[in-house]
Write a protein that holds these residues in place. Sequence first.
Motif, short mmCIF file in Angstrom:
data_model
loop_
_atom_site.label_atom_id
_atom_site.label_comp_id
_atom_site.label_asym_id
_atom_site.label_seq_id
_atom_site.Cartn_x
_atom_site.Cartn_y
_atom_site.Cartn_z
N PHE A 136 6.94 -78.90 31.64
CA PHE A 136 6.27 -79.01 30.17
C PHE A 136 6.99 -79.89 29.81
CE2 PHE A 136 5.22 -76.16 27.12
CZ PHE A 136 3.48 -76.68 26.83
N TRP A 139 5.01 -83.02 29.39
CA TRP A 139 3.66 -82.68 29.16
C TRP A 139 3.66 -83.10 27.89
CZ3 TRP A 139 -0.10 -79.75 26.42
CH2 TRP A 139 -0.70 -79.93 26.30
N VAL A 140 4.08 -82.55 27.17
CA VAL A 140 4.83 -82.28 25.58
C VAL A 140 4.95 -83.80 25.27
CG1 VAL A 140 5.50 -81.04 23.14
CG2 VAL A 140 5.29 -79.88 25.51
N LEU A 179 -6.10 -81.30 32.98
CA LEU A 179 -6.05 -81.16 34.60
C LEU A 179 -4.38 -81.05 35.60
CD1 LEU A 179 -8.99 -82.96 35.83
CD2 LEU A 179 -8.38 -80.75 35.71
N LEU A 181 -1.93 -80.03 33.22
CA LEU A 181 -1.42 -78.97 32.93
C LEU A 181 -2.20 -77.58 33.73
CD1 LEU A 181 -2.16 -77.87 29.49
CD2 LEU A 181 0.13 -77.56 30.55
N LEU A 182 -2.91 -78.26 34.28
CA LEU A 182 -3.22 -76.99 35.43
C LEU A 182 -2.54 -77.24 36.66
CD1 LEU A 182 -5.85 -75.14 35.75
CD2 LEU A 182 -6.58 -76.52 36.57
N ILE A 184 0.67 -77.96 36.92
CA ILE A 184 1.81 -77.69 36.00
C ILE A 184 1.83 -75.93 36.56
CG2 ILE A 184 3.42 -77.63 34.32
CD1 ILE A 184 2.93 -79.59 33.70
N ALA A 185 0.41 -75.44 35.88
CA ALA A 185 0.55 -74.35 36.16
C ALA A 185 0.70 -73.36 37.83
CB ALA A 185 -0.81 -73.35 35.52
N LEU A 188 4.51 -73.93 38.41
CA LEU A 188 4.55 -72.59 37.70
C LEU A 188 4.61 -71.39 38.65
CD1 LEU A 188 6.66 -71.54 35.44
CD2 LEU A 188 4.62 -71.15 34.29
N ALA A 189 3.24 -71.56 39.26
CA ALA A 189 2.50 -69.68 39.43
C ALA A 189 4.16 -69.57 41.20
CB ALA A 189 2.34 -69.60 40.05
N GLY A 192 8.42 -70.81 39.82
CA GLY A 192 8.84 -69.32 38.93
C GLY A 192 9.72 -70.67 37.91
N THR A 193 9.53 -72.17 37.41
CA THR A 193 10.55 -72.54 37.36
C THR A 193 9.80 -73.80 36.35
OG1 THR A 193 12.71 -73.59 36.95
CG2 THR A 193 12.20 -74.04 39.20
N LEU A 194 10.41 -74.10 35.69
CA LEU A 194 9.65 -75.58 34.67
C LEU A 194 10.48 -76.49 35.40
CD1 LEU A 194 7.44 -74.73 32.26
CD2 LEU A 194 6.90 -75.40 34.35
#
Lengths: 507, 101
Positions: A136, A139-140, A179, A181-182, A184-185, A188-189, A192-194
Amino acid sequence: MNVPMFTLLVGIPLVSSPVVYLFGRLTTRAQVLTRQGWIVRLLALLAVAATWFPFINLWLEFQARGNRMFFNIESIWLQLDGISFLLAAMVLTLGTLAILFSGRYMAGDFGEEKYYAMLLAMIGLMIGLGCANDLFNLWVWFEAMAVSSYLLVAFYREQPGSLEAGMKYVVQSAVGSALALLGIALVLAQTGTLDMDQIRLMVGTMELNKLGLLAAGALFFIGFGVKVAMVPLHTWLPDAHSQAPSGISAMLSGVVIEAGLVAMLRALSTLTGFALSWGWLLLAFGALNMLYGNLLALQQSQVKRMLAFSSLSHIGYILMGLGIALVSGQPAGAQGAAFHLFTHMLMKGLAFLAVGAVMYALFHEQGIHRPLVAHDLNGISTRYPWVALSLSIALLALGGLPPLAGFMSKWQIFVAGFQSGNGWLMGFVIFAAVNSVISLAYYAPLVNRMYRRVTATSVKKGSDTIHWTMQLPLLLMALAVVVIGLFPSLMNWLTEPAGAALMSIFQ
Amino acid sequence: MTLFNVLIVTVACLLGVGLYGLLITRNLIKIVVVLQLLVKSVVLAFVVAGNVSGHPGIGESVAATIIVADTIVAVVALALAVQVRIRFGTLDIPKISSLRG
């Protein structure tokens, strides 16, 4: 001891950005001091020059340790490895020269202080992007860098072309980053970590949903691919690169799309186990980029637009080098790609700045705003011999003529492909070599035009001299292109760790 | 239908509406609105992802950050739209394309 040094590397450009802006407001608008634009230019140049100090210090420490380093700013952890250093070196080299060049180019333009503020912010954010160690966080940095580049592309807001290019760029990049970001989601799902290292570990050892990870990888490809300008997603690039101020065109083509590539590779590298599929995809996109970029560049009459399309084909070579490395598992391809990233930054930066110098002398100084077409280059060597020489060196190096830097980096990629012994990879290399020859068909005529005896009328009307602050960056870069071409091993200190880091994150 | 399924379907619907909207919209302001829809689906996806993986804190903090970052992009896009309206006199995309090739 280390923490402040790293904070300085990212912090100096980021903190100086608002300072430069405020100074610019005070000196040029509010009339607290009389109109003194040079203070802003000098401050910006000093800020970017000062950033070299932490860079060199960290580099020496990296050399001594020989391993990647971790740092934290408060609770955000960042890493410094070969890729981070490669990106930081590219950004700082081109950033310093572009700011020096822009001093004269942008002098007196409306909102000059904003230009330097955004440029400095972009430099700091790109260095940070290379160091991200968390999806994440990555991404920022990526999004913040994109925002500063939107504003720079649309800098000449009174011109319809710039506005249109800026709008296209914003919309396409925004969709791409949503897209990504999706993707990355999705990661994460499942994990459970980034944190990238933890994700890599979990994907490698745990039984996760393969389909979900593949979908995440595809979203990274499409999302970050918009910034990298992989071919079906490239439509913003020729407009943005040709409409931006020349210093920004150089930055966009030389480092911003490469920063997007670094973001894409870092994100993809977390999904281990699919390296082979990513490798083939990179090869396919690389081949498509080369062919499409070359065919469209052949048709262009505007010089900056042609250079923008040639960026597409050069991204193709870089993607191919990475693909060869991932498919064959040999670091030579990755090192070649890292080398081409660096030489492309030099050559394309030089080409855009040299074209900018010609545009400044022929049009901007007379208050005309129009694109430079190939015809305007006729006979410029008679009036501006040094600019013509450096532009010729840049174009011939881009075309891959032997003693110049562009040849050496392409050669390294081609050799890596042949050494792999894989027939498909050899086929790709031959395709790339053919493309390299095709590209000479649009570079060489421009060189021919510059050395004609008959000069274009626009050249005759141009100003008599080009200021030394514009010529100095051109000559330095032209010299670098020739020297790196003659002694390619000079850059091994940078490309070897980068190639090794690329291979290690994909293991 | 469990709450989880409802949320997943909502994410998919918002995403679909966003992507479809991008294809058919011709007005710049509407495009910015559609982009917001697209990003909102991603924000929801993060909240769901955080809960599914058992780390709701990560998902929620990320969602909050995305909202901030996305607002900045929307502001920039709207500012550009204002300039486009001033210079071109229209917000209709087919009427403002001058760059070709």
